[in-house]
Structures are given as structure tokens and as C-alpha cells.
Enzyme design. Structure first.
Site, short mmCIF file in Angstrom:
data_model
loop_
_atom_site.label_atom_id
_atom_site.label_comp_id
_atom_site.label_asym_id
_atom_site.label_seq_id
_atom_site.Cartn_x
_atom_site.Cartn_y
_atom_site.Cartn_z
N CYS A 116 -0.57 11.38 3.11
CA CYS A 116 -1.78 10.53 3.22
C CYS A 116 -2.53 10.73 4.54
O CYS A 116 -3.62 10.20 4.71
CB CYS A 116 -1.40 9.06 3.05
SG CYS A 116 -0.87 8.70 1.37
N HIS A 256 -6.85 4.37 6.29
CA HIS A 256 -6.32 4.86 5.00
C HIS A 256 -6.08 3.70 4.05
O HIS A 256 -5.48 2.68 4.42
CB HIS A 256 -5.02 5.64 5.25
CG HIS A 256 -4.30 6.00 4.00
ND1 HIS A 256 -4.90 6.70 2.97
CD2 HIS A 256 -3.04 5.74 3.59
CE1 HIS A 256 -4.03 6.86 2.00
NE2 HIS A 256 -2.90 6.29 2.34
N ASN A 286 -4.91 3.99 -4.00
CA ASN A 286 -4.59 4.94 -2.94
C ASN A 286 -4.85 6.36 -3.46
O ASN A 286 -4.09 6.86 -4.29
CB ASN A 286 -3.13 4.76 -2.53
CG ASN A 286 -2.70 5.70 -1.42
OD1 ASN A 286 -3.42 6.63 -1.06
ND2 ASN A 286 -1.52 5.48 -0.89
O1 UT7 Z 1 -0.14 5.93 1.42
C1 UT7 Z 1 0.94 5.77 2.28
C2 UT7 Z 1 2.16 5.47 1.60
N1 UT7 Z 1 2.28 4.27 0.84
C3 UT7 Z 1 2.15 3.02 1.34
O2 UT7 Z 1 1.68 2.79 2.43
C4 UT7 Z 1 2.65 1.91 0.48
C5 UT7 Z 1 3.50 0.99 1.28
N2 UT7 Z 1 4.17 -0.05 0.48
C6 UT7 Z 1 3.50 -1.00 -0.19
O3 UT7 Z 1 2.28 -1.01 -0.25
C7 UT7 Z 1 4.29 -2.13 -0.80
O4 UT7 Z 1 5.62 -2.05 -0.35
C8 UT7 Z 1 4.28 -2.15 -2.35
C9 UT7 Z 1 2.91 -2.50 -2.86
C10 UT7 Z 1 4.72 -0.80 -2.90
C11 UT7 Z 1 5.25 -3.21 -2.85
O5 UT7 Z 1 4.93 -4.47 -2.29
P1 UT7 Z 1 6.04 -5.38 -1.59
O6 UT7 Z 1 5.38 -6.62 -1.17
O7 UT7 Z 1 6.70 -4.55 -0.52
O8 UT7 Z 1 7.02 -5.69 -2.79
P2 UT7 Z 1 8.58 -5.41 -2.89
O9 UT7 Z 1 8.86 -3.96 -3.15
O10 UT7 Z 1 9.25 -6.07 -1.73
O11 UT7 Z 1 8.91 -6.23 -4.18
C12 UT7 Z 1 8.83 -7.67 -4.23
C13 UT7 Z 1 9.18 -8.12 -5.62
C14 UT7 Z 1 10.50 -7.53 -6.12
O12 UT7 Z 1 11.13 -8.50 -6.92
P3 UT7 Z 1 12.36 -9.36 -6.32
O13 UT7 Z 1 13.39 -8.34 -5.97
O14 UT7 Z 1 11.82 -10.07 -5.12
O15 UT7 Z 1 12.71 -10.24 -7.47
C15 UT7 Z 1 10.06 -6.36 -6.97
O16 UT7 Z 1 10.99 -6.03 -7.96
O17 UT7 Z 1 8.18 -7.69 -6.54
C16 UT7 Z 1 8.78 -6.89 -7.57
N3 UT7 Z 1 7.83 -5.83 -7.93
C17 UT7 Z 1 6.85 -6.00 -8.81
N4 UT7 Z 1 6.47 -7.06 -9.56
C18 UT7 Z 1 5.41 -6.92 -10.36
C19 UT7 Z 1 7.78 -4.57 -7.44
N5 UT7 Z 1 6.74 -3.91 -8.00
C20 UT7 Z 1 6.16 -4.78 -8.85
C21 UT7 Z 1 5.05 -4.69 -9.71
N6 UT7 Z 1 4.71 -5.78 -10.43
N7 UT7 Z 1 4.31 -3.56 -9.82
#
Ligand code: UT7
Length: 331
Positions: A116, A256, A286
Site C-alpha cells: 500500500c 492512504h 482500499n
Molecule cells: O492497506 C494497508 C493494510 N490494511 C489495513 O490497514 C487494514 C487494517 N485493519 C483494519 O482495518 C481492521 O482491523 C479490520 C477492518 C480488518 C477489522 O476491524 P477490527 O475492528 O480490527 O475488527 P476485528 O478483526 O477485531 O474483529 C472484531 C469482531 C470479531 O468478532 P468477535 O471475535 O469480537 O466476536 C470478528 O470476528 O468483528 C468480527 N468481524 C466481522 N463482523 C462482521 C470481522 N470481520 C467482520 C465482518 N463483518 N466483515
């Protein structure tokens, strides 16, 4: 002798017609519009469809739009750089093909891959060629067909990425406008947390790898998120300090577009009013190497000669950095 700086003198963009909305994703994986919007800021993304279309398809269209707007003779272009994490194919440069297709027959070209941060690093490279005095027109294109590496059954990744391309032309400037300073960083320990395992030289494609879906991007979102928030804000603060700038000197933050919360955190860290933080993630998601030039294309009408823009990016690798830039024209 007047010092030559490297200024952006034109921008172009291309986004595919096909839209993938949050509601459409709800039918593919266990997710919902509220979760995606509140966690990422994304409402929809564009997907490039069509047999045999790769990143070059979008790079060519973005470059052609720029050429038309600028009334540029492509034969005058010295160098074409395509910043991309999704080249058309291995061992054959996407930039070289793009250059030929747009009629840049006197140019040389190469791809630049830093996930990225590819476009941000590309700005640094393009500027060095211009500052050398040897090259007058460098076309830098950020293009990524992210959908080509997405597993649309993996909700951790399929909600984030989209396809698109943006192009900018770098030319010499004698008024001190363009790229002023940069801080670029990387940390190879980060590759475990965001990668496509199979398809490179380390793990060539095998039937078993394909059966295990190792040809798709996987990320540990939380770890990437934490590193992105910390590092992008850190280099943004540092580039201001290094150049004796305060938040009042900054006209725009062009960060970004990976997650609205990461972008907002960076803006807050330098106490920048949210109206100065460029944002278009809701429309495209993204797009990896294309986010920064797509921001410039979408905000071009609002940019004024002399505006101070702070660019910032963070991506796989890990790779990150910030660039202090002065805009060179009114549109
Ligand atoms: O371009 C450069 C590289 N990429 C980035 O910069 C991305 C960086 N990361 C992120 O943007 C975020 O970490 C994400 C958007 C990928 C995820 O958001 P988060 O707030 O970190 O969520 P999480 O992975 O901590 O998940 C929280 C909860 C989990 O459930 P439990 O374990 O709390 O019950 C996940 O299983 O949300 C759940 N979850 C979802 N729920 C609905 C994970 N993905 C999804 C989804 N829809 N798509």
C-alpha cells in the site's frame, strides 16, 4: 543556478464501472452494512471485470485521461512507473506494456512494489529522476486490481479492497513547488501479517496451494491496524517537526485509504480539522497503490497553487512513510 524541484502538473483516474456494495457483500459472507461502515468507513468499492483485464487496463485508462486533460504528447514522456501490488503477470513489466499502449514510445518503464506504500515510494523515486535534471516528464501511475487476490468467502479481507487507478505527471519546477521532504520506512517483520503466500518464487503455485486458497491475500487485521495507526501518525508528526510546520501550515492531509479510523487517527494526532483530511474511502475501499492518486483526482478542483499537502501511507511489508508536498497549479 535555480534549484529544480519535482512538481505534479496533472492528474488522471480510472475506476471500473462495476460496483460492489456492502449490501451485496452481505449475501456473500456473514457481515452487514453497519459493521463495515462503522469499522472501516467503506460503503462500496469498484471491481474490474472482463477476461484478460489486469491492472494495466486501468493504468492505461488513467494515463489516457491525464494525457487528454493536459493535452500532452505521450512521445514526450521520459519514464513510466507503475506502482502496483498486482502486476498483470510475473516477469513482464506492467509499466512497459502501459507505456507502449499509451504511445509513450520514447519512455522506459518499470513497476514499483511496496504494497500500500507503492505510490508514496513512487513519488520519491519520480522526484529523484526529475531533480537529477536528466528527465523532464515522469508519469507515475498507481494501479491495483485488488479483486484478483481476494477470497470472496473471507470476510476479514473481502470487505476492504477495491480496484482502481490514478496517474500523476511529475515535471521540473523552478518556483520551489512540488516534493519538499520525505520520511520513508520499512520493517520486514511485518510480512507475516499481510501477504499472499503462493504465486511468488518462495512458494510457486501448486494444485495443493490453490486447493488451500493460498493464492489469496490474508491479513491479521488487528496487528496491521495497530501498526498502521502508530506508524502513519508517527511519521506524519515527524515530517512536520522536521520542517518546522504546525497544523496551521497544513492545507490537506492525503493519507492512504485503508480504514477511515486509521486516517482519522492520523489527522487527530496532528490536530488537523477533519475538513482538511481528504477522504474517499466510502466510494472505493482500499485500492492499495491507487488511493493517493485517486484522492488527488477527486480533490483536484479544490487544490490551489502553494497548498501544503502531507501525504502518508502504511502497507504490507511493513512499509510506511510521509511526504511534505507543495501543490503547483490551480485547476
Ligand atoms: O492497506 C494497508 C493494510 N490494511 C489495513 O490497514 C487494514 C487494517 N485493519 C483494519 O482495518 C481492521 O482491523 C479490520 C477492518 C480488518 C477489522 O476491524 P477490527 O475492528 O480490527 O475488527 P476485528 O478483526 O477485531 O474483529 C472484531 C469482531 C470479531 O468478532 P468477535 O471475535 O469480537 O466476536 C470478528 O470476528 O468483528 C468480527 N468481524 C466481522 N463482523 C462482521 C470481522 N470481520 C467482520 C465482518 N463483518 N466483515
Amino acid at each position: 543556478m535555480t534549484k529544480i524541484t519535482a512538481a505534479i502538473t496533472a492528474v488522471g483516474k480510472y475506476i471500473p464501472e462495476d460496483v460492489l456494495t456492502n449490501e451485496m457483500l452481505e449475501k456473500l459472507v456473514d457481515t452487514n452494512d453497519e459493521w463495515i461502515t462503522s469499522r472501516t468507513g467503506i460503503k462500496e468499492r469498484r471491481i474490474l471485470k472482463g477476461e484478460g483485464r489486469g491492472s494495466s487496463y486501468m493504468a492505461i485508462k488513467a494515463a489516457q485521461q491525464l494525457i487528454k486533460k493536459k493535452k500532452l504528447d505521450p512521445k514526450e514522456i521520459d519514464l513510466v512507473i507503475v506502482a502496483t501490488a498486482t502486476p498483470d503477470m510475473q516477469a513482464a513489466s506492467t509499466a512497459v506494456y502501459t507505456a507502449t499502449q499509451i504511445g509513450a514510445i520514447n519512455a522506459f518503464g518499470f513497476d514499483l512494489e511496496a504494497a500500500c506504500s507503492s505510490f508514496l515510494y513512487g513519488m520519491s523515486v519520480a522526484a529523484r529522476y526529475i531533480e537529477s535534471g536528466k528527465y523532464k516528464k515522469v508519469l507515475l501511475i498507481g494501479a491495483d486490481k485488488c479483486s484478483s487476490m481476494i477470497d470472496y468467502t473471507d470476510r476479514a479481507t473481502c470487505i476492504i479492497f477495491g480496484d482502481g487507478a490514478g496517474a500523476v505527471l511529475f515535471e521540473p519546477n523552478e518556483e520551489g513547488l512540488g516534493l519538499q521532504d520525505e520520511i520513508l520506512r520499512s520493517d520486514g517483520a511485518g510480512r507475516e501479517f499481510l501477504k499472499v503466500k503462493t504465486g511468488g518464487s518462495m512458494y510457486p503455485t501448486t494444485k495443493e496451494a490453490l486447493d488451500n486458497k493460498e493464492n489469496f491475500v490474508r491479513q491479521d487485521g488487528k496487528t496491521v491496524f495497530k501498526n498502521a495507526v502508530f506508524n502513519m501518525a508517527d511519521v506524519t508528526v515527524k515530517i512536520l517537526e522536521k520542517n518546522n510546520l504546525t497544523n496551521e501550515d497544513v492545507t490537506w492531509l492525503a493519507a492512504h485509504q485503508a480504514n477511515k479510523r486509521i486516517i482519522e487517527a492520523t489527522g487527530k494526532r496532528i490536530n488537523l480539522d477533519s475538513s482538511k483530511v481528504m477522504m474517499n474511502i466510502e466510494k472505493y475501499g482500499n485500492t492499495t497503490s491507487a488511493t493517493l492518486p485517486l484522492l488527488l483526482a477527486d480533490y483536484e478542483d479544490q487544490l490551489k497553487k502553494g497548498d501544503t499537502i502531507i501525504f502518508a501511507a502504511f502497507g504490507g511489508g511493513f512499509t510506511w512513510g510521509s511526504i511534505y508536498f507543495k501543490w503547483a497549479y490551480n485547476s
